[in-house]
Design a protein around this motif. Structure first.
Motif, PDB file in Angstrom:
ATOM      1  N   THR A  55       0.820  -1.204   0.000  1.00 55.00           N
ATOM      2  CA  THR A  55       0.000   0.000   0.000  1.00 55.00           C
ATOM      3  C   THR A  55       0.858   1.260   0.000  1.00 55.00           C
ATOM      4  O   THR A  55       0.676   2.159  -0.841  1.00 55.00           O
ATOM      5  CB  THR A  55      -0.930   0.014   1.226  1.00 55.00           C
ATOM      6  N   THR A 197      -5.028  -0.527  -8.470  1.00 56.58           N
ATOM      7  CA  THR A 197      -6.118  -0.908  -7.566  1.00 56.58           C
ATOM      8  C   THR A 197      -5.966  -0.226  -6.214  1.00 56.58           C
ATOM      9  O   THR A 197      -6.938   0.282  -5.641  1.00 56.58           O
ATOM     10  CB  THR A 197      -6.144  -2.436  -7.370  1.00 56.58           C
ATOM     11  N   GLU A 200      -6.753   3.499  -6.399  1.00 55.49           N
ATOM     12  CA  GLU A 200      -8.200   3.729  -6.430  1.00 55.49           C
ATOM     13  C   GLU A 200      -8.825   3.521  -5.054  1.00 55.49           C
ATOM     14  O   GLU A 200      -9.772   4.209  -4.674  1.00 55.49           O
ATOM     15  CB  GLU A 200      -8.850   2.777  -7.445  1.00 55.49           C
ATOM     16  N   LYS A 201      -8.287   2.547  -4.299  1.00 53.88           N
ATOM     17  CA  LYS A 201      -8.810   2.255  -2.963  1.00 53.88           C
ATOM     18  C   LYS A 201      -8.464   3.362  -1.979  1.00 53.88           C
ATOM     19  O   LYS A 201      -9.251   3.652  -1.058  1.00 53.88           O
ATOM     20  CB  LYS A 201      -8.232   0.920  -2.478  1.00 53.88           C
TER      21      LYS A 201
END
Length: 289
Positions: A55, A197, A200-201
């Motif tokens: 992340t 992804t 976007e999260k």
């Protein structure tokens, strides 16, 4: 055809074998309980650490770390194979050896094999590119010992001697099941789809204290070592589960063999008694004229 004396000897020998396999099953069950507890406690930490690294590294701009750098022009790789030093554990080693052979056949990399445990090393073909076999004070290496192994492997990657570091091990699923696995340790890559992804999260900036660079510089090496050590814990738990299952099967087979031999011996004994009675009756009748 075996006589009664030989059958008694076989039954006695099989009973002795059964006692040994039962004892080995109990020992493995005790070791499995501890190993299973270790891996189940370690996995959440390792998984969360890996997710955090993914992340933060996806969101931080212009960050670079030597463990993240893909060396596409380097075709050399090293594969650490974690197997057992002892046998009597079913297909534990043969399945892993099969997985390693398949990986070597399918990859385009020039792979050198190094080992923890000698069983898979002995099973693999002699013409493979084999390196050292690590040995430890105890059968199961400690975290510090595995950390040292990890440092040695990472030095090969950092100096450019190899472009990839892999680990092969049996992933623990349950006391009776495992999954032979080959996993890439270095580089710690995150593909473009995963990055998009995560962006976007988390469409916002985090505030870091200390800085994101300091956090990643600390956590990335820890993630690498944690992943390697978790692979070892998986392998240890899978080994004890496989050995417990193998010894349980061996004990069951001993019981079946004892039952079969006992029936056979009783039939021979009954036949001998019947023959003796027939002889006595025949002798009595001949005396009576």
């Amino acid at each position: 055809m075996a006589n009664i004396k030989e059958l008694k000897k076989k039954i006695k020998s099989t009973k002795s074998t059964s006692k040994i396999t039962q004892a080995m099953k109990l020992v493995s069950a005790a070791k499995l309980a501890k190993a299973q507890n270790n891996i189940l406690n370690s996995r959440p930490y390792a998984r969360e650490l890996e997710d955090t690294i993914k992340t933060v590294s996806a969101l931080v701009q212009n960050y670079d770390h030597e463990f993240l750098n893909e060396k596409k022009d380097n075709n050399k790789a090293v594969l650490l194979v974690i197997s057992s030093d002892k046998g009597l554990c079913g297909s534990y080693n043969s399945q892993l050896a099969k997985k390693v052979r398949k990986f070597l056949e399918e990859t385009n990399l020039d792979v050198k094999l190094i080992f923890i445990g000698k069983k898979v090393r002995d099973l693999l073909a002699a013409d493979l590119n084999k390196g050292k076999t690590y040995s430890f004070v105890k059968n199961e290496p400690t975290f510090m010992e595995m950390e040292q192994v990890g440092v040695e492997l990472s030095e090969l990657f950092k100096t450019g001697e190899v472009g990839h570091v892999f680990v092969a091990f049996n992933h623990f699923l349950s006391a009776i099941a495992f999954d032979p696995t080959v996993k890439q340790l270095l580089p710690l890559t995150l593909d473009t789809a995963e990055k998009e992804t995560l962006k976007e999260k988390f469409p916002f900036d985090f505030k870091y204290d200390p800085s994101a660079t300091e956090i990643l510089n600390t956590l990335i090496p820890q993630t690498y070592i944690s992943t390697l050590y978790t692979a070892l814990l998986d392998a240890v738990a899978a080994e004890h589960g496989s050995r417990m299952s193998a010894m349980d099967s061996a004990s069951s087979n001993c019981k079946k063999a004892i039952r079969t031999l006992s029936i056979k011996m009783n039939k021979l004994r009954q036949a001998a008694i019947t023959t003796e009675l027939s002889e006595v009756v025949s002798g009595a009748e001949s005396l009576n004229g």
